[in-house]
Design an enzyme around this catalytic site. Structure first.
Site, mmCIF file in Angstrom:
data_model
loop_
_atom_site.group_PDB
_atom_site.id
_atom_site.type_symbol
_atom_site.label_atom_id
_atom_site.label_comp_id
_atom_site.label_asym_id
_atom_site.label_seq_id
_atom_site.Cartn_x
_atom_site.Cartn_y
_atom_site.Cartn_z
ATOM 1 N N TYR A 103 0.841 -1.197 0.000
ATOM 2 C CA TYR A 103 0.000 0.000 0.000
ATOM 3 C C TYR A 103 0.881 1.255 0.000
ATOM 4 C CZ TYR A 103 -4.071 -2.888 0.970
ATOM 5 O OH TYR A 103 -5.076 -3.817 0.886
ATOM 6 N N ARG A 117 -3.569 5.638 3.376
ATOM 7 C CA ARG A 117 -4.987 5.306 3.597
ATOM 8 C C ARG A 117 -5.818 5.578 2.345
ATOM 9 N NH1 ARG A 117 -6.717 6.420 9.799
ATOM 10 N NH2 ARG A 117 -4.881 5.453 10.711
ATOM 11 N N CYS A 134 -6.613 -4.612 -7.927
ATOM 12 C CA CYS A 134 -6.369 -4.298 -6.519
ATOM 13 C C CYS A 134 -5.802 -5.497 -5.763
ATOM 14 C CB CYS A 134 -7.631 -3.757 -5.854
ATOM 15 S SG CYS A 134 -9.064 -4.833 -5.997
#
Length: 166
Positions: A103, A117, A134
């Site tokens: 991420y 985030r 994803c």
């Protein structure tokens, strides 16, 4: 709007496409209403079942047979979130099969290294699974994290992309 469901080694996969062939939503479910619920209201119309979705069906079958780039050029149309999420979805399509990123790295690729985030939110809000991959975004420690369609599906996709002949 049309949809089709096909069997895959990871379970049923359904795609919802617009009349022009752009994927509006897709995922590992046999129920198109699961996908339609993820779509922006401006994209929703009456959905008609089809046996075959042309280029979309061919691309998924080719991907499953080992041509991992077959899904890369399938057009996708999503509308949710702000400009960062839309940009992040485009960037996500550039993450190569067999080369997952964290991420943190995904946020950096999207040009906002502090927006970890936000990068995670882009993954969570993605309605076009597989085509906007994803599943190729992992936690910092390399663990799977979440996946709308279940961690066994995410694991299967990553393993398939690591060794498509297996």
């Amino acid at each position: 709007m049309h949809y089709s469901t096909m069997a895959t080694p990871a379970g049923s996969f359904t795609a919802v496409v617009d009349d022009d062939g752009a994927v509006l939503a897709s995922g590992f479910t046999a129920d198109p209403t699961d996908l339609i619920a993820l779509m922006h209201p401006t994209l929703v119309a009456d959905a008609k079942p089809e046996a075959h979705l042309g280029d979309v069906t061919r691309a998924v079958k080719s991907y499953l047979e080992g041509d991992l780039t077959a899904i890369d050029d399938v057009p996708v149309r999503q509308h949710i979130g702000g400009t960062f999420i839309a940009h992040a979805w485009r960037v996500m399509r550039d993450i190569k099969p067999g080369a997952p990123v964290t991420y943190t790295a995904f946020a950096e690729l999207a040009g906002r290294p502090e927006a970890i985030r936000g990068a995670a939110s882009a993954c969570a809000r993605n309605a076009a699974a597989l085509f906007v991959p994803c599943h190729r975004v992992l936690r910092l420690d390399g663990s799977l994290g979440g996946y709308r369609w279940g961690l066994p599906v995410k694991r299967w996709l990553l393993d398939h992309e690591k060794d498509p002949a297996a």
